[in-house]
Design a protein around this motif. Structure first.
Motif, PDB file in Angstrom:
ATOM      1  N   SER A 284      33.258 -35.575 -34.590  1.00  0.00           N
ATOM      2  CA  SER A 284      33.849 -36.404 -34.675  1.00  0.00           C
ATOM      3  C   SER A 284      35.056 -36.023 -36.064  1.00  0.00           C
ATOM      4  O   SER A 284      34.253 -34.838 -36.772  1.00  0.00           O
ATOM      5  CB  SER A 284      33.475 -37.945 -35.022  1.00  0.00           C
ATOM      6  OG  SER A 284      34.404 -38.694 -35.600  1.00  0.00           O
ATOM      7  N   ASN A 285      36.232 -36.087 -35.596  1.00  0.00           N
ATOM      8  CA  ASN A 285      36.780 -35.417 -36.884  1.00  0.00           C
ATOM      9  C   ASN A 285      37.518 -36.628 -38.207  1.00  0.00           C
ATOM     10  O   ASN A 285      38.754 -36.508 -38.860  1.00  0.00           O
ATOM     11  CB  ASN A 285      38.287 -34.626 -36.233  1.00  0.00           C
ATOM     12  CG  ASN A 285      39.097 -36.083 -35.809  1.00  0.00           C
ATOM     13  OD1 ASN A 285      39.328 -36.903 -35.211  1.00  0.00           O
ATOM     14  ND2 ASN A 285      39.985 -35.042 -35.075  1.00  0.00           N
ATOM     15  N   ASP A 286      36.646 -37.892 -38.125  1.00  0.00           N
ATOM     16  CA  ASP A 286      36.384 -39.112 -38.663  1.00  0.00           C
ATOM     17  C   ASP A 286      36.550 -38.932 -39.876  1.00  0.00           C
ATOM     18  O   ASP A 286      34.730 -38.837 -39.713  1.00  0.00           O
ATOM     19  CB  ASP A 286      36.642 -40.174 -38.294  1.00  0.00           C
ATOM     20  CG  ASP A 286      36.621 -41.247 -38.987  1.00  0.00           C
ATOM     21  OD1 ASP A 286      37.019 -41.662 -39.998  1.00  0.00           O
ATOM     22  OD2 ASP A 286      37.379 -42.946 -38.267  1.00  0.00           O
ATOM     23  N   PRO A 287      37.204 -39.009 -41.292  1.00  0.00           N
ATOM     24  CA  PRO A 287      36.186 -38.337 -42.663  1.00  0.00           C
ATOM     25  C   PRO A 287      35.101 -39.768 -43.257  1.00  0.00           C
ATOM     26  O   PRO A 287      34.558 -39.284 -43.561  1.00  0.00           O
ATOM     27  CB  PRO A 287      37.675 -38.607 -43.416  1.00  0.00           C
ATOM     28  CG  PRO A 287      38.675 -39.116 -42.519  1.00  0.00           C
ATOM     29  CD  PRO A 287      38.179 -38.975 -41.206  1.00  0.00           C
ATOM     30  N   GLU A 288      35.411 -40.563 -41.872  1.00  0.00           N
ATOM     31  CA  GLU A 288      34.402 -41.439 -42.507  1.00  0.00           C
ATOM     32  C   GLU A 288      32.940 -41.764 -41.765  1.00  0.00           C
ATOM     33  O   GLU A 288      31.255 -42.170 -42.014  1.00  0.00           O
ATOM     34  CB  GLU A 288      34.954 -43.239 -42.155  1.00  0.00           C
ATOM     35  CG  GLU A 288      36.309 -44.111 -42.657  1.00  0.00           C
ATOM     36  CD  GLU A 288      36.855 -44.844 -43.043  1.00  0.00           C
ATOM     37  OE1 GLU A 288      36.015 -45.859 -42.090  1.00  0.00           O
ATOM     38  OE2 GLU A 288      38.339 -45.721 -42.817  1.00  0.00           O
ATOM     39  N   HIS A 289      32.978 -40.421 -41.151  1.00  0.00           N
ATOM     40  CA  HIS A 289      32.352 -40.466 -39.797  1.00  0.00           C
ATOM     41  C   HIS A 289      31.084 -39.178 -41.274  1.00  0.00           C
ATOM     42  O   HIS A 289      32.034 -38.685 -41.047  1.00  0.00           O
ATOM     43  CB  HIS A 289      31.908 -40.113 -38.864  1.00  0.00           C
ATOM     44  CG  HIS A 289      32.954 -41.552 -38.163  1.00  0.00           C
ATOM     45  ND1 HIS A 289      33.251 -41.219 -36.912  1.00  0.00           N
ATOM     46  CD2 HIS A 289      32.498 -42.504 -38.019  1.00  0.00           C
ATOM     47  CE1 HIS A 289      33.159 -42.253 -36.745  1.00  0.00           C
ATOM     48  NE2 HIS A 289      33.356 -43.153 -37.092  1.00  0.00           N
ATOM     49  N   SER A 290      29.636 -39.024 -40.825  1.00  0.00           N
ATOM     50  CA  SER A 290      29.062 -37.920 -40.841  1.00  0.00           C
ATOM     51  C   SER A 290      29.653 -36.831 -40.067  1.00  0.00           C
ATOM     52  O   SER A 290      29.442 -37.158 -39.603  1.00  0.00           O
ATOM     53  CB  SER A 290      27.669 -38.525 -40.812  1.00  0.00           C
ATOM     54  OG  SER A 290      27.020 -38.279 -39.446  1.00  0.00           O
ATOM     55  N   GLU A 291      29.084 -35.596 -40.791  1.00  0.00           N
ATOM     56  CA  GLU A 291      29.197 -33.738 -40.478  1.00  0.00           C
ATOM     57  C   GLU A 291      28.632 -34.186 -39.265  1.00  0.00           C
ATOM     58  O   GLU A 291      29.331 -33.001 -38.431  1.00  0.00           O
ATOM     59  CB  GLU A 291      28.788 -33.248 -41.175  1.00  0.00           C
ATOM     60  CG  GLU A 291      30.423 -33.425 -42.520  1.00  0.00           C
ATOM     61  CD  GLU A 291      29.672 -32.054 -43.687  1.00  0.00           C
ATOM     62  OE1 GLU A 291      28.641 -31.042 -43.368  1.00  0.00           O
ATOM     63  OE2 GLU A 291      30.121 -31.938 -44.556  1.00  0.00           O
ATOM     64  N   THR A 293      28.499 -36.206 -36.573  1.00  0.00           N
ATOM     65  CA  THR A 293      28.119 -37.869 -36.109  1.00  0.00           C
ATOM     66  C   THR A 293      29.538 -36.923 -34.569  1.00  0.00           C
ATOM     67  O   THR A 293      30.616 -36.153 -34.876  1.00  0.00           O
ATOM     68  CB  THR A 293      29.762 -38.772 -36.669  1.00  0.00           C
ATOM     69  OG1 THR A 293      28.461 -39.174 -37.513  1.00  0.00           O
ATOM     70  CG2 THR A 293      29.867 -40.476 -35.362  1.00  0.00           C
ATOM     71  N   THR A 337      30.412 -43.972 -30.834  1.00  0.00           N
ATOM     72  CA  THR A 337      30.205 -42.538 -31.716  1.00  0.00           C
ATOM     73  C   THR A 337      28.602 -42.201 -31.662  1.00  0.00           C
ATOM     74  O   THR A 337      27.818 -43.956 -31.389  1.00  0.00           O
ATOM     75  CB  THR A 337      30.364 -43.052 -33.032  1.00  0.00           C
ATOM     76  OG1 THR A 337      30.028 -43.934 -33.634  1.00  0.00           O
ATOM     77  CG2 THR A 337      31.595 -42.566 -33.423  1.00  0.00           C
ATOM     78  N   ASP A 339      25.420 -40.818 -34.162  1.00  0.00           N
ATOM     79  CA  ASP A 339      25.360 -40.528 -34.850  1.00  0.00           C
ATOM     80  C   ASP A 339      24.096 -39.721 -35.612  1.00  0.00           C
ATOM     81  O   ASP A 339      22.597 -40.625 -35.143  1.00  0.00           O
ATOM     82  CB  ASP A 339      25.688 -41.791 -36.319  1.00  0.00           C
ATOM     83  CG  ASP A 339      24.939 -40.471 -38.239  1.00  0.00           C
ATOM     84  OD1 ASP A 339      24.480 -40.074 -38.190  1.00  0.00           O
ATOM     85  OD2 ASP A 339      25.854 -41.955 -38.650  1.00  0.00           O
TER      86      ASP A 339
END
Length: 356
Positions: A284-291, A293, A337, A339
Motif C-alpha cells: 500500500s502507498n497510503d501514508p496512513e498504512h504501515s510499511e 500493509t 488491506t 496488515d
C-alpha cells in the motif's frame, strides 16, 4: 430382463434345455420368450414360444435402447507443449471423460499419464466431474514473464466453435484455470517434465528444483505457490478461504486468507459475488498504512462477475479488472488491506518473507 441363448437342445420329453447367462444381449441374436412359468435353472416346465432373430448392431440397439459400443478412436498423444508449434492435426480430445489417458511422446520414448478435470473430493472417484464436451484442444506450457521460472504451469487451450484456437484457457467450474503447476509436474507427471525439457521450455536445473519442492510439500494439482509478492494467482469470488504457499530461498510456508470477498460477521458473511479473476498483492502507498500493509489488485477477470446479494447487503465493491479490491465502510469506500504487523494476522504473517 435380457437373456442370451448360447446353446439349445431338445430332450425326449419335448422340453428345451438352455444354457443361460444374464448379460448384455449379443450383437448377432437375441431371444424373446413369450411364456415363462415355473423357472428351474436350465429347464422350463412348459415349452416356451421362442423367436430367434438375426439382427444387426443397430437393430439390437433399437430394441434394447442401448448406445453403440463402437466409438471413434480419440487422438490423445502429446508431442509438444509449445503452443507455437501446435498442429491442428494433433488436437487432443479429452471431452466427456472422467480420467483421460494421454500418451506423451518426447521423441525417444512414449509414456502414459492420466489427466482429471475436476474432483469435489480428490480421494473419492464418485465426486469426479467429466471433462466438458468442448475439451478438444492442446496442452501447453504457460510461463509468467518477469517472475520466477518456477511459476510455469501446463494449461489446456480448447478450440472455438469454428475450429480455431480459442483465446482463453479451459476453466474449472469455479472459474479457476485448469492447470498443472511445475512442482506437481516434476513430482507426479514426469513424462510431461521430460517433454518440457526436450522442448527447451524448462531447464533441467529448474525442473530438479521443482522436484525437490514437490517432495517437501506433496502439493496437489491446483495448489498455488507464490515466489514473489506481486506474482499473480487465481481466486474464485464464491470462496471464503484462499489457501496457498509462499516460498523464498529455502523457506516454504502455508498461507490461509479468509473472507476476502465478504465480511466475517453475521449475515454479511454470505458470499457476495461469483466469478473469478487473476489477482496479485501490492504494498500500500497510503501514508496512513504501515510499511508492511498489503492491498489486492484485480489483474484480469477470468469468469464474469455476478452479484449474489442486494446492493444494500454487500460490503464489497464489485471487482473490476485493473483496480484494487475495495470495501464499504459506512459512507466511505476504502481498499481491502492486510496488515502484516497486525497480531490477528497469524495465518498470513509468513508473507513477511518477501520483505526480508
Amino acid at each position: 430382463m435380457a437373456a442370451c441363448l448360447s446353446s439349445t437342445h431338445r430332450h425326449a420329453t419335448g422340453y428345451v434345455r438352455c444354457s443361460w447367462r444374464m448379460s448384455r444381449p449379443s450383437a448377432f441374436s437375441y431371444v424373446r420368450w413369450k411364456y415363462m412359468k415355473s423357472f428351474i435353472p436350465g429347464e422350463y416346465s412348459q415349452k416356451p414360444e421362442m423367436n430367434i432373430v438375426k439382427c444387426t448392431e443397430s437393430k439390437l440397439n433399437e430394441n434394447y435402447n442401448l448406445k453403440s459400443p463402437v466409438r471413434k478412436r480419440r487422438y490423445r498423444t502429446v508431442k509438444t507443449l509449445d503452443l507455437s508449434k501446435a498442429c491442428l492435426s494433433e488436437v487432443v480430445d479429452l471431452s466427456t471423460t472422467v480420467r483421460a489417458t494421454v500418451m506423451v511422446d518426447n521423441g525417444t520414448d512414449v509414456s502414459r499419464i492420466v489427466l482429471q478435470y475436476y474432483a469435489l473430493r480428490p480421494s473419492n472417484d464418485h465426486h469426479r466431474i467429466s471433462w466438458p464436451d468442448d475439451a478438444q484442444g492442446f496442452l501447453y506450457f504457460k510461463q509468467f514473464e518477469g517472475y520466477s521460472p518456477m511459476t510455469g504451469e501446463v494449461r489446456f487451450r480448447p478450440l472455438d466453435s469454428s475450429g480455431n484456437l480459442a483465446t482463453k484457457d479451459m476453466l474449472l467450474p469455479s472459474g479457476i484455470p485448469w492447470r498443472l503447476q511445475l512442482s506437481f509436474i516434476a513430482g507426479a507427471h514426469r513424462p510431461l517434465a521430460h517433454l518440457l525439457i526436450k522442448d527447451g521450455l524448462v531447464s533441467p536445473e529448474v525442473m530438479n528444483e521443482a522436484a525437490r519442492l514437490y517432495e517437501r510439500v506433496k502439493t496437489r494439482r491446483g495448489t498455488d505457490i507464490l515466489f514473489s509478492l506481486e506474482q499473480p494467482f487465481p481466486v474464485a469470488f464464491d470462496t471464503k478461504q484462499h489457501k496457498f504457499f509462499v516460498s523464498r530461498y529455502d523457506e516454504l510456508h502455508r498461507i490461509n486468507i479468509s473472507y476476502v470477498f465478504c465480511n466475517n460477521t453475521g449475515r454479511s458473511s454470505e458470499l457476495h459475488y461469483s466469478g473469478s479473476a487473476m489477482v496479485h498483492f501490492e504494498i500500500s502507498n497510503d501514508p496512513e498504512h504501515s510499511e508492511r500493509t498489503l492491498v489486492l489488485r484485480v489483474a484480469e477477470i477470468l469468469k464474469p462477475v455476478q452479484q449474489l446479494v442486494a446492493d444494500n447487503e454487500t460490503y464489497v465493491v464489485r471487482p473490476k479488472a485493473g483496480e484494487l479490491l475495495l470495501r464499504k465502510r459506512g459512507k466511505k469506500v476504502i481498499p481491502w488491506t492486510l496488515d502484516l504487523d497486525d497480531r490477528t494476522a497469524d495465518s498470513v504473517k509468513h508473507l513477511s518473507i518477501f520483505f526480508t
